[in-house]
Design a protein around this motif. Structure first.
Motif, PDB file in Angstrom:
ATOM      1  N   ASN A 107       0.824  -1.215   0.000  1.00  0.00           N
ATOM      2  CA  ASN A 107       0.000   0.000   0.000  1.00  0.00           C
ATOM      3  C   ASN A 107       0.857   1.265   0.000  1.00  0.00           C
ATOM      4  O   ASN A 107       0.482   2.273  -0.610  1.00  0.00           O
ATOM      5  N   VAL A 108       2.007   1.215   0.675  1.00  0.00           N
ATOM      6  CA  VAL A 108       2.944   2.348   0.650  1.00  0.00           C
ATOM      7  C   VAL A 108       3.412   2.587  -0.778  1.00  0.00           C
ATOM      8  O   VAL A 108       3.461   3.727  -1.242  1.00  0.00           O
ATOM      9  N   TRP A 109       3.740   1.516  -1.494  1.00  0.00           N
ATOM     10  CA  TRP A 109       4.136   1.670  -2.890  1.00  0.00           C
ATOM     11  C   TRP A 109       3.003   2.285  -3.707  1.00  0.00           C
ATOM     12  O   TRP A 109       3.238   3.115  -4.579  1.00  0.00           O
ATOM     13  N   GLY A 110       1.763   1.876  -3.425  1.00  0.00           N
ATOM     14  CA  GLY A 110       0.617   2.463  -4.100  1.00  0.00           C
ATOM     15  C   GLY A 110       0.525   3.962  -3.831  1.00  0.00           C
ATOM     16  O   GLY A 110       0.236   4.749  -4.747  1.00  0.00           O
ATOM     17  N   ASP A 111       0.772   4.370  -2.597  1.00  0.00           N
ATOM     18  CA  ASP A 111       0.769   5.800  -2.258  1.00  0.00           C
ATOM     19  C   ASP A 111       1.870   6.542  -3.008  1.00  0.00           C
ATOM     20  O   ASP A 111       1.666   7.665  -3.476  1.00  0.00           O
ATOM     21  N   LEU A 112       3.032   5.917  -3.112  1.00  0.00           N
ATOM     22  CA  LEU A 112       4.131   6.547  -3.852  1.00  0.00           C
ATOM     23  C   LEU A 112       3.751   6.754  -5.313  1.00  0.00           C
ATOM     24  O   LEU A 112       3.987   7.831  -5.885  1.00  0.00           O
ATOM     25  N   VAL A 113       3.152   5.743  -5.916  1.00  0.00           N
ATOM     26  CA  VAL A 113       2.743   5.853  -7.327  1.00  0.00           C
ATOM     27  C   VAL A 113       1.685   6.946  -7.489  1.00  0.00           C
ATOM     28  O   VAL A 113       1.747   7.749  -8.418  1.00  0.00           O
ATOM     29  N   LYS A 114       0.724   7.003  -6.553  1.00  0.00           N
ATOM     30  CA  LYS A 114      -0.305   8.054  -6.614  1.00  0.00           C
ATOM     31  C   LYS A 114       0.306   9.445  -6.569  1.00  0.00           C
ATOM     32  O   LYS A 114      -0.199  10.377  -7.190  1.00  0.00           O
ATOM     33  N   ASN A 115       1.408   9.561  -5.826  1.00  0.00           N
ATOM     34  CA  ASN A 115       2.097  10.860  -5.717  1.00  0.00           C
ATOM     35  C   ASN A 115       3.167  11.046  -6.791  1.00  0.00           C
ATOM     36  O   ASN A 115       4.027  11.906  -6.671  1.00  0.00           O
ATOM     37  N   LYS A 116       3.111  10.189  -7.822  1.00  0.00           N
ATOM     38  CA  LYS A 116       4.006  10.262  -8.980  1.00  0.00           C
ATOM     39  C   LYS A 116       5.485  10.107  -8.602  1.00  0.00           C
ATOM     40  O   LYS A 116       6.370  10.756  -9.146  1.00  0.00           O
ATOM     41  N   ILE A 117       5.717   9.211  -7.655  1.00  0.00           N
ATOM     42  CA  ILE A 117       7.084   8.860  -7.275  1.00  0.00           C
ATOM     43  C   ILE A 117       7.303   7.435  -7.759  1.00  0.00           C
ATOM     44  O   ILE A 117       6.700   6.498  -7.251  1.00  0.00           O
ATOM     45  N   PHE A 118       8.161   7.320  -8.771  1.00  0.00           N
ATOM     46  CA  PHE A 118       8.318   6.045  -9.455  1.00  0.00           C
ATOM     47  C   PHE A 118       9.714   5.463  -9.246  1.00  0.00           C
ATOM     48  O   PHE A 118      10.654   6.174  -8.891  1.00  0.00           O
ATOM     49  N   PHE A 119       9.828   4.164  -9.529  1.00  0.00           N
ATOM     50  CA  PHE A 119      11.114   3.477  -9.413  1.00  0.00           C
ATOM     51  C   PHE A 119      12.042   3.847 -10.563  1.00  0.00           C
ATOM     52  O   PHE A 119      13.218   4.094 -10.368  1.00  0.00           O
ATOM     53  N   GLY A 120      11.522   3.815 -11.765  1.00  0.00           N
ATOM     54  CA  GLY A 120      12.337   4.086 -12.938  1.00  0.00           C
ATOM     55  C   GLY A 120      11.532   4.825 -13.992  1.00  0.00           C
ATOM     56  O   GLY A 120      10.373   5.166 -13.779  1.00  0.00           O
ATOM     57  N   GLY A 121      12.154   5.082 -15.097  1.00  0.00           N
ATOM     58  CA  GLY A 121      11.471   5.769 -16.181  1.00  0.00           C
ATOM     59  C   GLY A 121      11.914   7.225 -16.279  1.00  0.00           C
ATOM     60  O   GLY A 121      12.690   7.712 -15.462  1.00  0.00           O
ATOM     61  N   PRO A 122      11.394   7.926 -17.287  1.00  0.00           N
ATOM     62  CA  PRO A 122      11.852   9.292 -17.534  1.00  0.00           C
ATOM     63  C   PRO A 122      11.486  10.277 -16.419  1.00  0.00           C
ATOM     64  O   PRO A 122      12.156  11.290 -16.249  1.00  0.00           O
ATOM     65  N   THR A 123      10.432   9.991 -15.656  1.00  0.00           N
ATOM     66  CA  THR A 123      10.026  10.918 -14.597  1.00  0.00           C
ATOM     67  C   THR A 123      10.530  10.484 -13.218  1.00  0.00           C
ATOM     68  O   THR A 123      10.205  11.115 -12.212  1.00  0.00           O
ATOM     69  N   ALA A 124      11.318   9.422 -13.155  1.00  0.00           N
ATOM     70  CA  ALA A 124      11.797   8.917 -11.860  1.00  0.00           C
ATOM     71  C   ALA A 124      12.895   9.802 -11.312  1.00  0.00           C
ATOM     72  O   ALA A 124      13.620  10.470 -12.053  1.00  0.00           O
TER      73      ALA A 124
END
Length: 194
Positions: A107-124
């Motif tokens: 669920n913490v990871w879900g919260d991170l994704v909702k706040n646009k905090i990602f593991f990788g990619g151009p916006t990470a």
């Protein structure tokens, strides 16, 4: 009583080989997380570091893992006193709390994704990537701990864990307490350096 029941095997140091192996594993995990947290501090100082609030669920997860450690200690003490019913209940409770911790981390990871905090990619950003690595690698080790608990629970149902055969529960308790202490360290580290 056979030799297997009382676990007389010892190395030249007087330590059971499985205990020695577990401590080697724990030391390797400590070194890995020391490297991760050192890299975190060094990378943070280089700049381009996104500051974000830690999800509040991390504190709840920290409480859950501490409670699971209490339950595991309860199981160990029950085994020492040959209270096999309490042993089974306490191991099952430890497993449930450990699973709740993992669900909480998901669920913490879900919260991170909702706040646009990602593991990788151009916006990470490296700060988000480190967050996923630290929590993910700890989560992996926690899954191995949950498997270990199931093995010990299975042994308890077959009356192979008791006051005269404590090796499995001792190993499991040591590993589980280590995972709890490791998580508390990571939580405090992230709270201080985030």
């Amino acid at each position: 009583m056979n030799a297997k029941t009382i676990n007389p095997i010892r190395t030249s140091t007087g330590i059971h080989p499985l205990k020695f192996t577990l401590w080697l594993l724990i030391m390797s995990i400590v070194m890995m997380f020391a490297a991760f947290t050192s890299a975190y501090i060094v990378r943070r100082e280089e700049g381009n570091w996104l500051e974000f609030n830690l999800p509040g669920a991390l504190l709840i997860n920290s409480i859950i893992i501490v409670l699971s450690s209490v339950a595991m200690q309860w199981a160990y003490l029950a085994a020492r006193k040959d209270n096999l019913n309490i042993l089974k209940v306490a191991l099952f409770l430890t497993f449930i709390l450990g699973t709740a911790f993992l669900i909480g981390q998901w669920n913490v990871w879900g919260d991170l994704v909702k706040n646009k905090i990602f593991f990788g990619g151009p916006t990470a950003n490296p700060s988000g990537s480190f967050m996923y690595v630290l929590t993910g690698v700890h989560g992996f080790h926690l899954i191995t701990g949950l498997i270990f608990i199931l093995v010990v629970l299975s042994s308890a149902f077959r009356y192979r864990v008791h006051a005269k055969n404590l090796l499995q529960i001792e190993l499991c308790t040591t590993y589980w307490h280590f995972l709890g202490v490791l998580w508390v360290y990571l939580y405090v580290f992230l709270a201080v350096y985030h």
